[in-house]
Write an enzyme that holds these catalytic residues in place. Structure first.
Site, short mmCIF file in Angstrom:
data_model
loop_
_atom_site.label_atom_id
_atom_site.label_comp_id
_atom_site.label_asym_id
_atom_site.label_seq_id
_atom_site.Cartn_x
_atom_site.Cartn_y
_atom_site.Cartn_z
N GLY A 51 0.85 -1.20 0.00
CA GLY A 51 0.00 0.00 0.00
C GLY A 51 0.87 1.22 0.00
O GLY A 51 2.05 1.15 0.38
N CYS A 78 4.87 -6.38 2.10
CA CYS A 78 5.26 -4.98 2.16
C CYS A 78 4.47 -4.22 3.22
O CYS A 78 4.66 -4.44 4.41
CB CYS A 78 5.14 -4.36 0.76
N TYR A 79 3.54 -3.36 2.81
CA TYR A 79 2.70 -2.66 3.79
C TYR A 79 1.95 -3.67 4.67
O TYR A 79 1.81 -3.47 5.88
CB TYR A 79 1.73 -1.76 3.02
N HIS A 163 8.42 -7.82 -2.43
CA HIS A 163 7.29 -8.16 -3.31
C HIS A 163 7.55 -9.46 -4.06
O HIS A 163 8.19 -9.45 -5.11
CB HIS A 163 7.06 -7.03 -4.33
N GLU A 165 5.55 -11.03 -5.81
CA GLU A 165 4.71 -11.12 -7.02
C GLU A 165 5.36 -10.49 -8.25
O GLU A 165 4.92 -10.74 -9.36
CB GLU A 165 3.33 -10.49 -6.75
N ASP A 220 -12.50 -10.50 -25.76
CA ASP A 220 -13.12 -10.32 -24.44
C ASP A 220 -14.65 -10.36 -24.52
O ASP A 220 -15.31 -11.08 -23.77
CB ASP A 220 -12.71 -8.97 -23.81
N LYS A 358 -5.82 -10.47 -20.29
CA LYS A 358 -6.13 -10.98 -21.63
C LYS A 358 -5.70 -12.43 -21.83
O LYS A 358 -6.44 -13.24 -22.38
CB LYS A 358 -5.45 -10.06 -22.64
#
Ligand code: XMP
Length: 502
Positions: A51, A78-79, A163, A165, A220, A358
């Site tokens: 955050g 993190c946050y 992080h 990710e 989509d 996507k």
């Protein structure tokens, strides 16, 4: 099926955490802290994301406390790491050395979420504050120069300052994978299961009412329409608005493709309305707003005449994020199907794909039996050629953009590059330049050609095509479109540019 809630505390990468967990076979979705404070039902484990604020400014203590009280598996990032340290009574404050970008951390014990890790790894950090002293009873499992407590765990609560990710973090995927094991989550998520869930979702939302599916011809909206068709059958009214700004031959191509999928498409011609409303408008955001307004009016009109109450749209995650659809994100462009709709819109929106990227939508589409030429079709922006005429729109400029785009497509396809590229197109710029045509001075239009590679449109790199491809595009555009005297190739990546010029 086990589901993980990634609690969005405003971090830039919260959506990526959800995506990575899905890639590892566990269904996961973004939720706001208030939703979790309301109820945690349906979720087996929780991630507290990064955050932008300090734990002393933003108040998210309640959500962290609730999860700890409920004794659920938690991963703080993190946050989220600092928040857990704060509510567990550790010390959080300004770091002795704020860390931004690549940072080394020392792993104290290669076990639990660090099972199989070496003693030192390079990770990606971004923080001013740090956990300075661990909460009582927790095990400190990693440290770095700027983060005395770079990772910690107690019971089924784990947290890390970095992080996992983002791709630049070494062993980030392995960390999440280990956490899934520690949290005892079953990897039951397969796109095929998801299809059933999405069908159920549409059924639940629409009930016995009628719904219009907004079909653009892209992957989509086609995937969203096929899901909706499986959910509500004849109560679905799939509609393609011919707004006069489609690429050459597109309306017929879409009609044929959907007929092959068993969907009877209704094509309604509102090209006059759109072109009249857009004529003379030059500001890109204004174009999207006007396009969005007319689009909404047309669907409201169709709803009145059919009695439909819902509109099914193929909005996907990057559309939501770039339109500032999630709190805290900046508006980059108001994608007309998200940010461009008026606040009071007479139809209730159903967007079954708004959590996905996507490539995930393509995987779902493949399972639904969509053919490759549809799955790998390049995306066309909602307002289509309206954003491929830079500056003020006129009918003739739209015609020129249509032809130039068709030439780029034909040539790229002839060279066999289309599958390697995310998008390839032409923009009629608002520049004018001098040229010589038929031995006479000509003062005419400049067309820019763009070809980019990308995974998810959040970033893009420029494609380096054969010179001969660019030459044949240049030759065809300047000879087949009398007004064009110059063709240029756009060599800018995203960022700093965006993919479309407007
Ligand atoms: P940008 O230009 O923001 O585009 O890098 C990212 C992706 O989104 C498409 N795009 C749009 N799609 N409505 C849409 O539905 C829009 O207003 C819009 N603007 C851009 C763009 O073609 C690219 O694939």
């Amino acid at each position: 099926m086990d589901k993980v809630a990634v609690i969005d505390l405003g971090g830039q990468y919260a959506h990526l955490i959800a995506r990575r967990l899905r890639e590892l076979g566990v269904y996961s979705e973004l939720v706001y802290p208030e939703e979790i404070i309301g109820s945690i039902e349906g979720y087996s484990a929780f991630v507290l994301s990064g955050g932008p604020s300090s734990v002393w400014e933003a108040n998210h203590d309640q959500v962290a406390q609730k999860l700890i009280e409920e004794n659920r598996p938690i991963l703080g990032i993190c946050y989220g790491h600092q928040l857990l340290a704060k509510v567990l009574s550790g010390k959080v404050g300004p770091s002795p050395k704020p860390e931004f970008g690549p940072t080394y951390v020392d792993i104290i014990k290669s076990e639990k979420i660090f099972a199989g890790f070496p003693s030192r790894i390079k990770v990606w950090m971004s923080h001013n504050d740090a956990v300075l002293e661990p909460p009582p009873g927790v095990e400190v499992s990693a440290t770095s120069e700027g983060s005395p407590v770079a990772a910690m765990w107690i019971g089924n609560v784990y947290s890390v300052q970095w992080h996992p990710e983002v791709k630049h973090t070494t062993l980030g995927r392995e960390l999440l994978d280990n956490w899934i094991k520690e949290a005892g989550l079953k990897r039951e998520w397969r796109p095929s299961k998801l299809i059933d869930e999405l069908i159920e979702y549409v059924k639940r939302m629409v009930g016995d009412s009628l719904a219009i599916a907004a079909v653009s011809g892209g992957v989509d909206s086609t995937v969203a329409s096929v899901i909706a068709y499986k959910a509500i059958d004849d109560n679905l009214i799939p509609v393609l608005i011919d707004h006069g700004l489609h690429p050459e031959g597109e309306v017929e191509r879409v009609r044929e493709a959907l007929t092959r999928l068993g969907i009877r498409l209704k094509v309604v011609d509102y090209s006059e309305e759109f072109l009249t409303a857009l004529e003379g408008i030059s500001d890109p955001e204004e174009k999207r707003k006007v396009f969005g307004r007319v689009y909404a009016e047309v669907f409201e009109e169709i709803a009145r005449s059919t009695g439909a109450e819902y509109l099914i749209q193929g909005t996907i995650y990057p559309d939501v994020i770039e339109s500032g659809g999630r709190r805290g994100a900046d508006v980059i462009k108001s994608h007309h199907n998200v940010g461009g709709l008026p606040e009071r819109f007479g139809l209730k929106l159903v967007e079954p794909l708004r959590m996905f990227y996507k490539d995930e939508v393509r995987a779902i589409g493949r399972l639904l039996g969509l053919p490759d030429e549809l799955l790998y079709k390049q995306p066309i922006p909602g307002p289509a050629l309206a954003v491929r005429v830079e500056g003020a729109i006129t009918r003739r400029l739209v015609e020129i953009a249509r032809r130039a785009n068709a030439i780029v497509s034909e040539e790229v396809e002839r060279y066999g590059y289309s599958r390697d590229l995310w998008q390839y197109f032409a923009v009629v710029t608002k520049s004018k330049a001098t040229g010589v045509k038929g031995d006479k001075r000509a003062y005419g239009l400049v067309v820019a050609v763009r070809m980019v590679k990308s995974d998810d449109a959040m970033t893009a790199e420029v494609f380096k095509p054969d010179w001969s491809l660019l030459e044949s595009i240049m030759r065809r555009i300047t000879s087949e479109i009398p007004e064009v005297v110059r063709v240029v190739y756009d060599i800018t990546s995203k960022p700093p540019a965006t993919i479309e010029w407007e």
